[in-house]
Design a protein around this motif. Structure first.
Motif, mmCIF file in Angstrom:
data_model
loop_
_atom_site.group_PDB
_atom_site.id
_atom_site.type_symbol
_atom_site.label_atom_id
_atom_site.label_comp_id
_atom_site.label_asym_id
_atom_site.label_seq_id
_atom_site.Cartn_x
_atom_site.Cartn_y
_atom_site.Cartn_z
ATOM 1 N N GLY A 1 0.824 -1.207 0.000
ATOM 2 C CA GLY A 1 0.000 0.000 0.000
ATOM 3 C C GLY A 1 0.862 1.262 0.000
ATOM 4 O O GLY A 1 2.102 1.191 -0.011
ATOM 5 N N GLY B 1 2.662 1.754 3.577
ATOM 6 C CA GLY B 1 3.437 0.545 3.864
ATOM 7 C C GLY B 1 4.687 0.440 3.000
ATOM 8 O O GLY B 1 5.770 0.123 3.494
ATOM 9 N N ASP C 1 0.448 -8.685 2.047
ATOM 10 C CA ASP C 1 -0.656 -7.911 1.467
ATOM 11 C C ASP C 1 -1.552 -8.883 0.688
ATOM 12 O O ASP C 1 -1.085 -9.934 0.233
ATOM 13 C CB ASP C 1 -0.126 -6.820 0.513
ATOM 14 C CG ASP C 1 -1.051 -5.614 0.436
ATOM 15 O OD1 ASP C 1 -0.662 -4.515 0.878
ATOM 16 O OD2 ASP C 1 -2.188 -5.774 -0.072
ATOM 17 N N PHE D 1 -3.372 -7.490 -1.862
ATOM 18 C CA PHE D 1 -3.542 -6.714 -3.105
ATOM 19 C C PHE D 1 -4.986 -6.244 -3.311
ATOM 20 O O PHE D 1 -5.393 -5.979 -4.441
ATOM 21 C CB PHE D 1 -3.057 -7.503 -4.332
ATOM 22 C CG PHE D 1 -1.617 -7.949 -4.235
ATOM 23 C CD1 PHE D 1 -0.598 -7.021 -4.042
ATOM 24 C CD2 PHE D 1 -1.281 -9.296 -4.322
ATOM 25 C CE1 PHE D 1 0.732 -7.426 -3.942
ATOM 26 C CE2 PHE D 1 0.047 -9.710 -4.225
ATOM 27 C CZ PHE D 1 1.048 -8.768 -4.030
ATOM 28 N N ALA E 1 -2.583 -2.821 7.098
ATOM 29 C CA ALA E 1 -3.652 -3.448 6.304
ATOM 30 C C ALA E 1 -5.031 -3.059 6.825
ATOM 31 O O ALA E 1 -5.381 -3.363 7.964
ATOM 32 C CB ALA E 1 -3.491 -4.969 6.349
ATOM 33 N N ALA E 2 -5.780 -2.370 5.978
ATOM 34 C CA ALA E 2 -7.147 -1.954 6.333
ATOM 35 C C ALA E 2 -7.782 -1.355 5.093
ATOM 36 O O ALA E 2 -7.076 -0.965 4.155
ATOM 37 C CB ALA E 2 -7.123 -0.908 7.455
ATOM 38 N N LYS F 1 -9.695 1.904 3.668
ATOM 39 C CA LYS F 1 -9.492 3.282 4.159
ATOM 40 C C LYS F 1 -10.355 4.359 3.499
ATOM 41 O O LYS F 1 -10.132 5.547 3.741
ATOM 42 C CB LYS F 1 -8.028 3.654 4.020
ATOM 43 C CG LYS F 1 -7.567 3.712 2.562
ATOM 44 C CD LYS F 1 -6.357 4.587 2.373
ATOM 45 C CE LYS F 1 -5.963 4.682 0.918
ATOM 46 N NZ LYS F 1 -4.835 5.521 0.648
ATOM 47 N N SER G 1 -8.692 -8.212 10.978
ATOM 48 C CA SER G 1 -7.257 -8.262 10.632
ATOM 49 C C SER G 1 -6.411 -7.897 11.852
ATOM 50 O O SER G 1 -5.405 -8.550 12.144
ATOM 51 C CB SER G 1 -6.932 -7.286 9.497
ATOM 52 O OG SER G 1 -7.560 -7.689 8.319
ATOM 53 N N SER H 1 -3.306 4.571 13.050
ATOM 54 C CA SER H 1 -4.553 5.252 13.386
ATOM 55 C C SER H 1 -4.610 6.571 12.617
ATOM 56 O O SER H 1 -3.808 6.784 11.693
ATOM 57 C CB SER H 1 -4.672 5.456 14.896
ATOM 58 O OG SER H 1 -5.987 5.886 15.199
ATOM 59 N N PHE I 1 -1.894 12.525 10.311
ATOM 60 C CA PHE I 1 -2.707 13.629 9.785
ATOM 61 C C PHE I 1 -2.867 13.364 8.275
ATOM 62 O O PHE I 1 -3.340 12.311 7.903
ATOM 63 C CB PHE I 1 -2.138 14.971 10.245
ATOM 64 C CG PHE I 1 -2.566 15.215 11.689
ATOM 65 C CD1 PHE I 1 -2.090 14.394 12.717
ATOM 66 C CD2 PHE I 1 -3.523 16.162 12.015
ATOM 67 C CE1 PHE I 1 -2.552 14.524 14.029
ATOM 68 C CE2 PHE I 1 -3.986 16.304 13.328
ATOM 69 C CZ PHE I 1 -3.507 15.482 14.329
HETATM 70 P P1 NAD Z 1 -3.536 1.639 1.171
HETATM 71 O O1 NAD Z 1 -4.909 1.170 0.820
HETATM 72 O O2 NAD Z 1 -2.675 2.195 0.106
HETATM 73 O O3 NAD Z 1 -2.737 0.441 1.869
HETATM 74 C C1 NAD Z 1 -3.366 -0.554 2.616
HETATM 75 C C2 NAD Z 1 -2.882 -1.900 2.095
HETATM 76 O O4 NAD Z 1 -3.473 -2.940 2.869
HETATM 77 C C3 NAD Z 1 -3.297 -2.155 0.636
HETATM 78 O O5 NAD Z 1 -2.158 -2.537 -0.103
HETATM 79 C C4 NAD Z 1 -4.311 -3.293 0.713
HETATM 80 O O6 NAD Z 1 -4.228 -4.134 -0.417
HETATM 81 C C5 NAD Z 1 -3.884 -3.976 1.995
HETATM 82 N N1 NAD Z 1 -4.951 -4.701 2.699
HETATM 83 C C6 NAD Z 1 -6.194 -4.282 3.031
HETATM 84 N N2 NAD Z 1 -6.854 -5.259 3.688
HETATM 85 C C7 NAD Z 1 -5.994 -6.304 3.792
HETATM 86 C C8 NAD Z 1 -6.086 -7.591 4.354
HETATM 87 N N3 NAD Z 1 -7.198 -8.021 4.969
HETATM 88 N N4 NAD Z 1 -5.019 -8.412 4.278
HETATM 89 C C9 NAD Z 1 -3.878 -8.017 3.657
HETATM 90 N N5 NAD Z 1 -3.739 -6.803 3.103
HETATM 91 C C10 NAD Z 1 -4.789 -5.958 3.163
HETATM 92 O O7 NAD Z 1 -3.687 2.668 2.378
HETATM 93 P P2 NAD Z 1 -2.598 3.627 3.028
HETATM 94 O O8 NAD Z 1 -2.927 5.009 2.659
HETATM 95 O O9 NAD Z 1 -1.235 3.113 2.823
HETATM 96 O O10 NAD Z 1 -3.003 3.459 4.554
HETATM 97 C C11 NAD Z 1 -2.357 2.539 5.399
HETATM 98 C C12 NAD Z 1 -3.000 2.588 6.773
HETATM 99 O O11 NAD Z 1 -2.921 3.915 7.277
HETATM 100 C C13 NAD Z 1 -4.479 2.210 6.788
HETATM 101 O O12 NAD Z 1 -4.737 1.484 7.969
HETATM 102 C C14 NAD Z 1 -5.164 3.549 6.824
HETATM 103 O O13 NAD Z 1 -6.430 3.479 7.441
HETATM 104 C C15 NAD Z 1 -4.201 4.358 7.675
HETATM 105 N N6 NAD Z 1 -4.291 5.815 7.437
HETATM 106 C C16 NAD Z 1 -4.154 6.294 6.169
HETATM 107 C C17 NAD Z 1 -4.269 7.666 5.952
HETATM 108 C C18 NAD Z 1 -4.166 8.232 4.567
HETATM 109 O O14 NAD Z 1 -4.624 9.356 4.362
HETATM 110 N N7 NAD Z 1 -3.580 7.540 3.596
HETATM 111 C C19 NAD Z 1 -4.501 8.535 7.035
HETATM 112 C C20 NAD Z 1 -4.623 7.984 8.307
HETATM 113 C C21 NAD Z 1 -4.519 6.621 8.510
#
Ligand code: NAD
Ligand code: WQD
Length: 342
Positions: free
Chosen positions: A12, A15, A33, A35, A84-85, A87, A106, A126, A183
């Motif tokens: 992600g 990550g 991941d 994907f 992993a979540a 979002k 998860s 978070s 943030f």
């Molecule tokens: P992203 O969607 O790019 O990355 C998340 C990755 O997790 C993806 O590659 C997805 O394929 C993988 N994933 C989801 N569910 C899964 C599962 N059950 N098993 C394995 N892999 C799984 O999101 P990101 O922007 O990199 O965010 C990462 C984390 O940070 C998330 O938890 C998100 O809630 C948190 N976050 C993001 C932001 C933002 O603005 N990007 C802000 C605050 C918090």
């Protein structure tokens, strides 16, 4: 032997950048991941930066049978960073079951697996979304501010996960937890080999800006210019994703080497509020690219202004987000140009 850190959500946006910084800092990693919101190509992007393929397992963390195999193959995991979540805030409103199922199960599976390890350190992704709209006089917002009723299942999933972790930290003596409240992460690695890859129409500001500049979108809508802010547009704390990634390394270092508390929370932001209009004007200035935009009605549910008091992360983690916004926006633009072959 270097300590091994498990990174869920490894391909992600955040990550992938964090894996690069972990490897730069001398850690061994294993990425996981499924994907569901990223692509396998990201592994090549990471390899292009660090010069080797990382150990990686394709698995769904919400499926215990799949996830537990990672620990069988890599029994030496000493810390886990859980990205992993799902979002997407808007999507979560119509899909609460999918969001709660994935985001909660998860994490529960991870805790269940980690608590059986001799060294059980978990960093949890978070969000500043837990604060909602800060009270008058509460800005910059610190970790001690009260959290507000969540306005989406996504936001609620983060609050519930934090609460679950607090209870688990109390129950299992070998468990240490760090919740990092991000943030607004933006930008891409300076190599332009990894970056943000939103699917469909971007909901977040910076990907919409770069896609508009690249000609994929006709114009940017700036949602609201009549807010109670100096230029009428909303204010956020935009943090460079590489700075954010380094904070994860600092959090892991602290858990592994210092006598830290069993449950700690840190705000990760720059400490500076930037308005939508300021960001747009900075983008135009540093890239020299025309960016068509118009003022549009307010977006439902938007927070008016929020930025971090990051003093705790600055002092306790010894970390600071200090990359200038010019540089950050240029990195986002270079990434967009790279993926569009411009
Ligand atoms: P992203 O969607 O790019 O990355 C998340 C990755 O997790 C993806 O590659 C997805 O394929 C993988 N994933 C989801 N569910 C899964 C599962 N059950 N098993 C394995 N892999 C799984 O999101 P990101 O922007 O990199 O965010 C990462 C984390 O940070 C998330 O938890 C998100 O809630 C948190 N976050 C993001 C932001 C933002 O603005 N990007 C802000 C605050 C918090
Ligand atoms: C920023 C500003 C918009 C797009 C979201 C999540 C939050 C957290 C971070 C995960 C706002 C304005 C945007 C556009 C615009 N994620 N905007 N035109 O709303 O702070 O937060 O991402 O935890 O939970 O809600 O970020 O990038 O969507 O918006 O004018 O096309 O840009 O109104 O003021 P936000 P954002």
């Amino acid at each position: 032997m270097a300590d091994r850190v498990l990174v869920t959500g490894a391909t992600g946006y955040i990550g992938s950048h964090t894996i690069v910084e972990l490897v730069n800092a001398g850690y061994e990693v294993v990425g996981v991941d499924d994907f569901s919101n990223s692509s396998r190509d990201v592994l090549d992007g990471i390899a292009g930066i660090i010069g080797r393929k990382i150990p990686f397992v394709e698995a769904d963390c919400s499926d215990m049978a799949q996830f537990s195999k990672v620990f069988e193959s890599y029994p030496d995991i000493r810390a886990a960073i859980h990205f992993a979540a799902y979002k997407a805030v808007g999507e979560s409103v119509g899909k609460p079951v999918e969001y709660f199922k994935n985001n909660l199960s998860s994490l529960l599976n991870l805790v269940d697996l980690m608590r059986r390890q001799p060294s059980a350190n978990i960093v949890f992704s978070s969000s500043c979304t837990v604060y909602g709209e800060p009270d008058e006089g509460a800005l910059p917002i610190s970790e001690t501010a009260r959290t507000k009723e969540a306005t989406s299942p996504y936001g609620r999933s983060k609050q519930i996960c934090e609460d679950m972790l607090k209870d688990c930290g109390r129950a299992y003596e070998n468990l240490k937890i760090t919740a990092l409240r991000y943030f607004n992460p933006i930008g891409a690695h300076p190599s332009a080999k990894i970056g943000e890859l939103p699917r469909g129409v971007p909901q977040n500001l910076v990907p919409f800006v770069t896609q508009t500049a690249a000609g994929l979108r006709k114009e940017l809508s700036i949602f609201g210019n009549d807010y109670d802010t100096p230029d009428g547009t909303c204010i956020r704390d935009y943090i460079y994703v590489c700075d954010l990634a380094k904070a994860h390394v600092a959090a892991v270092n602290r858990m592994l080497t210092q006598d830290s508390e069993r449950y700690e929370i840190f705000n990760l932001g720059t400490g500076n509020g930037v308005s939508v209009l300021e960001l747009v004007n900075t983008f135009i200035k540093v890239t020299g690219v025309a960016l068509p935009y118009r003022f549009a009605p307010r977006r439902a549910g938007d927070i008016v202004k929020v930025w971090a008091d990051a003093t705790k992360a600055n002092t306790v983690l010894g970390w600071k987000a200090d990359t200038p916004l010019d540089e950050v926006l240029l990195s986002a633009w270079n990434w967009e140009k790279k993926i569009r072959n411009l």
